[in-house]
Design an enzyme around this catalytic site. Structure first.
Site, PDB file in Angstrom:
ATOM      1  N   ASP A  20      -5.828   8.941   9.735  1.00  0.00           N
ATOM      2  CA  ASP A  20      -5.563   8.627   8.337  1.00  0.00           C
ATOM      3  C   ASP A  20      -5.816   9.838   7.444  1.00  0.00           C
ATOM      4  O   ASP A  20      -6.786  10.563   7.655  1.00  0.00           O
ATOM      5  CB  ASP A  20      -6.489   7.476   7.911  1.00  0.00           C
ATOM      6  CG  ASP A  20      -5.791   6.488   6.999  1.00  0.00           C
ATOM      7  OD1 ASP A  20      -4.620   6.709   6.675  1.00  0.00           O
ATOM      8  OD2 ASP A  20      -6.432   5.508   6.600  1.00  0.00           O
ATOM      9  N   ASN A  22      -3.210  12.189   6.238  1.00  0.00           N
ATOM     10  CA  ASN A  22      -2.270  13.321   6.258  1.00  0.00           C
ATOM     11  C   ASN A  22      -1.645  13.571   4.887  1.00  0.00           C
ATOM     12  O   ASN A  22      -1.572  14.705   4.414  1.00  0.00           O
ATOM     13  CB  ASN A  22      -1.149  13.068   7.276  1.00  0.00           C
ATOM     14  CG  ASN A  22      -1.630  13.151   8.709  1.00  0.00           C
ATOM     15  OD1 ASN A  22      -2.683  13.707   8.982  1.00  0.00           O
ATOM     16  ND2 ASN A  22      -0.859  12.589   9.621  1.00  0.00           N
ATOM     17  N   ASN A  68       4.580   0.743   8.745  1.00  0.00           N
ATOM     18  CA  ASN A  68       4.930   2.074   8.219  1.00  0.00           C
ATOM     19  C   ASN A  68       6.410   2.228   7.879  1.00  0.00           C
ATOM     20  O   ASN A  68       6.791   3.191   7.200  1.00  0.00           O
ATOM     21  CB  ASN A  68       4.526   3.172   9.208  1.00  0.00           C
ATOM     22  CG  ASN A  68       3.034   3.442   9.234  1.00  0.00           C
ATOM     23  OD1 ASN A  68       2.503   3.962  10.215  1.00  0.00           O
ATOM     24  ND2 ASN A  68       2.323   3.063   8.171  1.00  0.00           N
ATOM     25  N   GLU A 207     -17.130   0.434  19.919  1.00  0.00           N
ATOM     26  CA  GLU A 207     -17.946   1.017  18.855  1.00  0.00           C
ATOM     27  C   GLU A 207     -17.017   1.678  17.838  1.00  0.00           C
ATOM     28  O   GLU A 207     -15.995   2.261  18.209  1.00  0.00           O
ATOM     29  CB  GLU A 207     -18.911   2.062  19.424  1.00  0.00           C
ATOM     30  CG  GLU A 207     -19.929   1.504  20.404  1.00  0.00           C
ATOM     31  CD  GLU A 207     -20.924   0.550  19.765  1.00  0.00           C
ATOM     32  OE1 GLU A 207     -21.228   0.738  18.570  1.00  0.00           O
ATOM     33  OE2 GLU A 207     -21.390  -0.372  20.453  1.00  0.00           O
TER      34      GLU A 207
END
Length: 246
Positions: A20, A22, A68, A207
């Protein structure tokens, strides 16, 4: 070589990344958004090499979601062209380095020339074992799970499977990631703290590590910090460790 302050026994075997920032990176540099995607591709290539060097066996990157398509058409067209160019340019090098390439998502909606390059790269690298590099393109996890449920329902309807036999293993066999272990660690950059419809089934016990760094700036030092954080976690997978009697 792996940094000395990392425990080789606690290195995650599969890492997932949501790349995330750019566009924001490019805007801050006074550049068009596509420049951010170009730099982001370089960052991903460097991370892949770093994973291989440090003994991580799988990397899955969220490159293009089903949502997108709503971006400006010029940006979408550029991304499709970028994917294709990168595959043509980088395939032989990745093949030499033992990278196995996979793509997950509804690839049928992509340009035919890009589909051809994807098929070629998956076929050529199928037997490579240094690292499994999976790229999620036109991918949405809810869509993936719905697709799996539909396929299982069809088997039940055809009498090839009883309803009582449907379990987690059966569902997993119909996911895009059927031959991949679940991620141990998810990294998301640029300060966003959500999954955005990425590997919802597969990340039940993953995680998670969130950082404010924008993806194009996520270098080896930032990756090192993510792994240090991961190694401090106590992964119990829902269990309670037995107490040692005094």
């Amino acid at each position: 070589m792996i940094p000395p302050d990392l425990d080789p026994q606690k290195i995650p075997q599969h890492i997932a990344v949501i790349m995330d920032g750019n566009g924001r990176w490019a805007t801050r540099q006074g550049l068009p958004r596509i420049a951010g995607h170009r730099q982001g591709a370089r960052t991903l290539k460097e991370l892949l090499r770093c994973c291989k060097d440090w003994g991580i066996k799988a990397l899955t990157a969220y490159a293009f979601s089903t949502e997108n398509w709503q971006r400006p058409i010029e940006e979408v067209d550029f991304l499709m062209l970028l994917f294709e160019r990168l595959l043509r340019r980088e395939l032989s090098q990745m093949h030499r380095e033992g990278v196995r390439i996979s793509f997950i998502g509804d690839l049928s909606a992509l340009p035919k020339s890009l589909q051809t390059e994807m098929e070629r790269s998956m076929t050529e690298t199928l037997n490579n074992q240094a690292i499994h590099f999976t790229v999620a393109v036109n991918y949405g996890s809810r869509n993936e799970i719905t697709r799996a449920c539909r396929q299982v329902a069809e088997l039940v309807q055809q009498g090839k499977l009883s309803a009582d036999a449907v379990n987690e293993d059966i569902v997993e066999q119909h996911l895009y990631t059927v031959d991949t272990q679940p991620p141990d660690l998810l990294i998301r950059t640029s300060g966003e703290m959500r999954l955005s419809n990425f590997l919802l089934w597969q990340m039940a016990y993953t995680e998670m590590y969130f950082t404010d760094i924008l993806w194009p700036d996520f270098d080896r030092a930032a990756f090192h910090q993510a792994l240090l954080s991961y190694q401090k976690r106590d992964r119990r997978f829902g269990q309670v460790k037995a107490l040692i009697p005094a």
